[in-house]
Design a protein around this motif. Structure first.
Motif, PDB file in Angstrom:
ATOM      1  N   PRO A 265       0.804  -1.229   0.000  1.00 42.32           N
ATOM      2  CA  PRO A 265       0.000   0.000   0.000  1.00 42.32           C
ATOM      3  C   PRO A 265       0.841   1.286   0.000  1.00 42.32           C
ATOM      4  O   PRO A 265       0.448   2.281  -0.604  1.00 42.32           O
ATOM      5  CB  PRO A 265      -0.817  -0.098   1.278  1.00 42.32           C
ATOM      6  CG  PRO A 265      -0.824  -1.547   1.618  1.00 42.32           C
ATOM      7  CD  PRO A 265       0.465  -2.105   1.109  1.00 42.32           C
ATOM      8  N   ALA A 266       1.988   1.259   0.667  1.00 44.26           N
ATOM      9  CA  ALA A 266       2.833   2.453   0.726  1.00 44.26           C
ATOM     10  C   ALA A 266       3.373   2.810  -0.659  1.00 44.26           C
ATOM     11  O   ALA A 266       3.408   3.984  -1.050  1.00 44.26           O
ATOM     12  CB  ALA A 266       3.980   2.248   1.704  1.00 44.26           C
ATOM     13  N   VAL A 267       3.791   1.814  -1.394  1.00 45.03           N
ATOM     14  CA  VAL A 267       4.296   2.054  -2.743  1.00 45.03           C
ATOM     15  C   VAL A 267       3.161   2.524  -3.652  1.00 45.03           C
ATOM     16  O   VAL A 267       3.359   3.355  -4.546  1.00 45.03           O
ATOM     17  CB  VAL A 267       4.962   0.781  -3.313  1.00 45.03           C
ATOM     18  CG1 VAL A 267       5.362   0.977  -4.767  1.00 45.03           C
ATOM     19  CG2 VAL A 267       6.168   0.396  -2.479  1.00 45.03           C
ATOM     20  N   SER A 268       1.966   2.045  -3.407  1.00 45.00           N
ATOM     21  CA  SER A 268       0.810   2.453  -4.187  1.00 45.00           C
ATOM     22  C   SER A 268       0.524   3.941  -4.024  1.00 45.00           C
ATOM     23  O   SER A 268       0.286   4.652  -5.006  1.00 45.00           O
ATOM     24  CB  SER A 268      -0.407   1.643  -3.767  1.00 45.00           C
ATOM     25  OG  SER A 268      -1.566   2.144  -4.351  1.00 45.00           O
ATOM     26  N   ILE A 269       0.558   4.420  -2.801  1.00 42.22           N
ATOM     27  CA  ILE A 269       0.322   5.848  -2.545  1.00 42.22           C
ATOM     28  C   ILE A 269       1.445   6.680  -3.150  1.00 42.22           C
ATOM     29  O   ILE A 269       1.196   7.735  -3.739  1.00 42.22           O
ATOM     30  CB  ILE A 269       0.177   6.112  -1.030  1.00 42.22           C
ATOM     31  CG1 ILE A 269      -1.128   5.479  -0.539  1.00 42.22           C
ATOM     32  CG2 ILE A 269       0.207   7.593  -0.724  1.00 42.22           C
ATOM     33  CD1 ILE A 269      -1.328   5.534   0.939  1.00 42.22           C
ATOM     34  N   ALA A 270       2.681   6.211  -3.028  1.00 41.77           N
ATOM     35  CA  ALA A 270       3.807   6.920  -3.640  1.00 41.77           C
ATOM     36  C   ALA A 270       3.642   6.983  -5.157  1.00 41.77           C
ATOM     37  O   ALA A 270       3.925   8.012  -5.780  1.00 41.77           O
ATOM     38  CB  ALA A 270       5.112   6.236  -3.274  1.00 41.77           C
ATOM     39  N   CYS A 271       3.148   5.911  -5.743  1.00 37.65           N
ATOM     40  CA  CYS A 271       2.907   5.869  -7.183  1.00 37.65           C
ATOM     41  C   CYS A 271       1.868   6.919  -7.579  1.00 37.65           C
ATOM     42  O   CYS A 271       2.041   7.639  -8.562  1.00 37.65           O
ATOM     43  CB  CYS A 271       2.447   4.473  -7.592  1.00 37.65           C
ATOM     44  SG  CYS A 271       1.939   4.337  -9.302  1.00 37.65           S
ATOM     45  N   LEU A 272       0.797   7.019  -6.810  1.00 34.35           N
ATOM     46  CA  LEU A 272      -0.241   8.011  -7.106  1.00 34.35           C
ATOM     47  C   LEU A 272       0.296   9.439  -6.982  1.00 34.35           C
ATOM     48  O   LEU A 272      -0.002  10.287  -7.813  1.00 34.35           O
ATOM     49  CB  LEU A 272      -1.431   7.819  -6.172  1.00 34.35           C
ATOM     50  CG  LEU A 272      -2.283   6.568  -6.402  1.00 34.35           C
ATOM     51  CD1 LEU A 272      -3.329   6.428  -5.295  1.00 34.35           C
ATOM     52  CD2 LEU A 272      -2.947   6.628  -7.749  1.00 34.35           C
ATOM     53  N   VAL A 273       1.082   9.677  -5.952  1.00 35.71           N
ATOM     54  CA  VAL A 273       1.610  11.027  -5.721  1.00 35.71           C
ATOM     55  C   VAL A 273       2.632  11.408  -6.788  1.00 35.71           C
ATOM     56  O   VAL A 273       2.668  12.553  -7.242  1.00 35.71           O
ATOM     57  CB  VAL A 273       2.234  11.121  -4.302  1.00 35.71           C
ATOM     58  CG1 VAL A 273       3.018  12.403  -4.123  1.00 35.71           C
ATOM     59  CG2 VAL A 273       1.140  11.010  -3.258  1.00 35.71           C
ATOM     60  N   VAL A 274       3.436  10.460  -7.220  1.00 38.06           N
ATOM     61  CA  VAL A 274       4.493  10.754  -8.185  1.00 38.06           C
ATOM     62  C   VAL A 274       3.948  10.832  -9.624  1.00 38.06           C
ATOM     63  O   VAL A 274       4.395  11.671 -10.406  1.00 38.06           O
ATOM     64  CB  VAL A 274       5.618   9.688  -8.085  1.00 38.06           C
ATOM     65  CG1 VAL A 274       6.598   9.809  -9.222  1.00 38.06           C
ATOM     66  CG2 VAL A 274       6.340   9.825  -6.762  1.00 38.06           C
ATOM     67  N   LEU A 275       2.986  10.010  -9.971  1.00 38.71           N
ATOM     68  CA  LEU A 275       2.525   9.951 -11.357  1.00 38.71           C
ATOM     69  C   LEU A 275       1.376  10.899 -11.700  1.00 38.71           C
ATOM     70  O   LEU A 275       1.171  11.221 -12.862  1.00 38.71           O
ATOM     71  CB  LEU A 275       2.111   8.520 -11.707  1.00 38.71           C
ATOM     72  CG  LEU A 275       3.238   7.493 -11.753  1.00 38.71           C
ATOM     73  CD1 LEU A 275       2.681   6.127 -12.097  1.00 38.71           C
ATOM     74  CD2 LEU A 275       4.299   7.894 -12.748  1.00 38.71           C
ATOM     75  N   SER A 276       0.624  11.339 -10.717  1.00 38.71           N
ATOM     76  CA  SER A 276      -0.539  12.188 -11.017  1.00 38.71           C
ATOM     77  C   SER A 276      -0.173  13.569 -11.586  1.00 38.71           C
ATOM     78  O   SER A 276      -0.769  13.987 -12.592  1.00 38.71           O
ATOM     79  CB  SER A 276      -1.414  12.342  -9.784  1.00 38.71           C
ATOM     80  OG  SER A 276      -1.974  11.102  -9.445  1.00 38.71           O
ATOM     81  N   PRO A 277       0.762  14.316 -10.996  1.00 40.76           N
ATOM     82  CA  PRO A 277       1.094  15.631 -11.594  1.00 40.76           C
ATOM     83  C   PRO A 277       1.629  15.551 -13.033  1.00 40.76           C
ATOM     84  O   PRO A 277       1.213  16.347 -13.874  1.00 40.76           O
ATOM     85  CB  PRO A 277       2.134  16.212 -10.636  1.00 40.76           C
ATOM     86  CG  PRO A 277       1.843  15.551  -9.332  1.00 40.76           C
ATOM     87  CD  PRO A 277       1.403  14.162  -9.680  1.00 40.76           C
ATOM     88  N   PRO A 278       2.515  14.592 -13.354  1.00 39.53           N
ATOM     89  CA  PRO A 278       2.941  14.513 -14.762  1.00 39.53           C
ATOM     90  C   PRO A 278       1.795  14.187 -15.722  1.00 39.53           C
ATOM     91  O   PRO A 278       1.811  14.627 -16.875  1.00 39.53           O
ATOM     92  CB  PRO A 278       3.986  13.400 -14.775  1.00 39.53           C
ATOM     93  CG  PRO A 278       4.495  13.342 -13.407  1.00 39.53           C
ATOM     94  CD  PRO A 278       3.343  13.719 -12.520  1.00 39.53           C
ATOM     95  N   VAL A 279       0.806  13.441 -15.254  1.00 41.74           N
ATOM     96  CA  VAL A 279      -0.350  13.157 -16.107  1.00 41.74           C
ATOM     97  C   VAL A 279      -1.095  14.446 -16.420  1.00 41.74           C
ATOM     98  O   VAL A 279      -1.502  14.679 -17.567  1.00 41.74           O
ATOM     99  CB  VAL A 279      -1.285  12.120 -15.435  1.00 41.74           C
ATOM    100  CG1 VAL A 279      -2.632  12.075 -16.111  1.00 41.74           C
ATOM    101  CG2 VAL A 279      -0.647  10.752 -15.452  1.00 41.74           C
TER     102      VAL A 279
END
Length: 103
Positions: free
Chosen positions: A33-47
């Motif tokens: 779950p921790a990596v999942s939240i990091a993925c959302l935080v890191v990938l959302s702004p570039p999208v």
């Protein structure tokens, strides 16, 4: 009207991109779950930024040319009319004038 078109395309592309990022986050959440939240935080702004750039490529904004006397404000790409005319004068091709001067 052009800005509304760009905004509509950006919203559609952003929604699709965020949905893909969310699905990837859910897939990763099965293991960590921790990596999942990091993925959302890191990938959302570039999208969001990428969707804005693609929206500007899809919806072409026609720019004013220097030959026009009074172009519409929408075609000035955010410049004031005075700045637009100053840039036209600064970038004018003076090759004909220089050729006549050499004679």
């Amino acid at each position: 009207m052009t800005f509304v078109s760009v905004l509509a395309v950006w919203i559609a592309l952003s929604a699709g991109g965020i949905a893909v990022v969310y699905r990837v986050g859910l897939y990763i959440a099965r293991w960590s779950p921790a990596v999942s939240i990091a993925c959302l935080v890191v990938l959302s702004p570039p999208v969001l930024v990428g969707a804005w750039m693609v929206a500007h490529q899809i919806v072409r904004v026609e720019q004013a040319s220097c030959e026009e006397r009074d172009p519409s404000v929408e075609r000035l790409s955010g410049m004031s009319p005075a700045e637009f005319h100053a840039r036209c004068i600064a970038t004018r091709d003076n090759s004909e004038w220089l050729a006549l001067r050499r004679l």
